[in-house]
Design an enzyme around this catalytic site. Structure first.
Site, PDB file in Angstrom:
ATOM      1  N   HIS A  13     -36.630 -18.130  14.369  1.00  0.00           N
ATOM      2  CA  HIS A  13     -37.146 -18.961  13.276  1.00  0.00           C
ATOM      3  C   HIS A  13     -38.187 -18.202  12.434  1.00  0.00           C
ATOM      4  O   HIS A  13     -38.031 -18.040  11.224  1.00  0.00           O
ATOM      5  CB  HIS A  13     -37.804 -20.226  13.849  1.00  0.00           C
ATOM      6  CG  HIS A  13     -36.892 -21.101  14.641  1.00  0.00           C
ATOM      7  ND1 HIS A  13     -35.880 -21.855  14.084  1.00  0.00           N
ATOM      8  CD2 HIS A  13     -36.836 -21.349  15.968  1.00  0.00           C
ATOM      9  CE1 HIS A  13     -35.258 -22.553  15.029  1.00  0.00           C
ATOM     10  NE2 HIS A  13     -35.816 -22.253  16.180  1.00  0.00           N
TER      11      HIS A  13
HETATM   12  O1  RIB Z   1     -39.306 -25.145  14.624  1.00  0.00           O
HETATM   13  C1  RIB Z   1     -39.573 -23.797  14.916  1.00  0.00           C
HETATM   14  C2  RIB Z   1     -41.011 -23.463  14.636  1.00  0.00           C
HETATM   15  O2  RIB Z   1     -41.852 -24.188  15.535  1.00  0.00           O
HETATM   16  C3  RIB Z   1     -41.352 -21.979  14.892  1.00  0.00           C
HETATM   17  O3  RIB Z   1     -42.382 -21.597  14.017  1.00  0.00           O
HETATM   18  C4  RIB Z   1     -41.856 -21.961  16.302  1.00  0.00           C
HETATM   19  O4  RIB Z   1     -42.778 -20.896  16.551  1.00  0.00           O
HETATM   20  C5  RIB Z   1     -42.588 -23.276  16.357  1.00  0.00           C
HETATM   21  O5  RIB Z   1     -43.873 -23.066  15.804  1.00  0.00           O
END
Ligand code: RIB
Ligand code: CA
Length: 308
Positions: A238
């Protein structure tokens, strides 16, 4: 090449740690600092994790401590993915770095003044620090060129059916950021669920054999196994997706949109809403990233990790 002055705002958990290792090798950026925020785990742990990852990669970039909780709400963590310590239980060596006394939001304003409109923010955790900065400094929006976030989506959620974690944790902060007037580039789940690495690809990174590469493989195991258990093809990177987008959008698909966030509805708190799939067009206040060439994404990741 004129390097872009950038601050990485992060809630250092597993994918944040990988994003830090990648941005450290991106030549496009003049990485000024990391700012920490409560998110995946508590602030002291996200701050310490950021320091330890910087120690691992031998970087002297400073870390500024941010918000210990969302602006209005109680803090919701993501321990089930990132583990109690935020790094899947991996204990990296401690660091001698000292966190400066100035808060993250005061530091962001200080740098924004210095760079006079050229500063970019990449925010890969809850947007609390930016929300507080915009509340405190009315002039700030004029001084930030753009904000690239990992957060939200035009469609799905991951912490509720409606909401992605970073936005869900602090929807009011996200609302402030979306309404600030600074262009927001949303690298949400639409893109990050496609920006995944398979178990084999993660092993190939680990096989590079350096300490950062082996840490990459080790720290990814928890989220990878969680993803495989629920039937996904691999581990979504992500936060690294947002960082790589900010460095070079050419392998991604981007659409200009009007975007807002729900802060009230009991079932949809934290839902980001865009006019991407609507005939009703809102005033454009940002961009949403919807697709990526996954193979090219993986090639970029392993090429950057091979520089350690
Ligand atoms: O939904 C994914 C996000 O939430 C990423 O930034 C992960 O590190 C959490 O913070
Ligand atoms: Ca994060």
């Amino acid at each position: 090449m004129n390097r872009i002055p950038v601050i990485l705002d992060c809630d250092t958990g597993v994918d944040d740690a990988i994003a830090i290792m990648l941005i450290n090798k991106l030549p496009q950026f003049n990485l000024l600092a990391l700012t920490s925020v409560a998110g995946n785990v508590e602030l002291e742990k996200t701050t310490n994790n950021a320091l330890r990852v910087l120690e691992l990669i031998k970087s002297d970039i400073p870390v500024y401590r941010g918000a210990a909780k969302p602006i209005f709400r109680e803090h919701v963590k993501a321990v089930y993915i990132h583990g109690e310590n935020g790094l899947g239980g991996i204990e990296l060596p401690q660091t001698s770095h000292v966190v400066p006394g100035i808060t993250a939001w005061d530091y962001i304003y200080q740098e924004a003044l210095k760079w006079q409109g050229e500063l970019e923010i990449i925010a890969i955790g809850p947007l609390t620090n930016l929300g507080l900065a915009f509340i405190k400094y009315k002039q700030l929006p004029e001084l930030i060129k753009r904000i690239v976030i990992m957060g939200g989506s035009a469609s799905i959620g991951n912490v509720t059916p409606a909401a992605e974690f970073n936005i869900y944790v602090d929807p009011e902060a996200a609302d402030i950021v979306f309404r600030s007037g600074v262009p927001v580039y949303m690298c949400g789940l639409d893109i990050t669920m496609k920006a995944y690495l398979t178990a084999e690809e993660i092993s190939q990174v680990g096989a590079l054999g350096t300490k950062p590469a082996k840490f990459f493989q080790e720290v990814a195991q928890g989220p990878l196994n969680f993803s495989l258990r629920i039937g996904l093809a691999g581990m979504s990177l992500h936060d690294p997706a947002a960082v790589l987008y900010a460095s070079d959008p050419s392998i991604f698909e981007t659409h200009q949109v009007g975007m807002r966030v729900e802060t009230k509805g009991p079932l949809s708190i934290g839902r980001t809403v865009t006019d991407l799939y609507s005939d009703t067009q809102w005033q454009n206040n940002g961009f949403i990233i919807t697709d990526v060439d996954r193979k090219a994404f993986y090639q970029k990741v392993i090429a950057l990790m091979s520089q350690y």
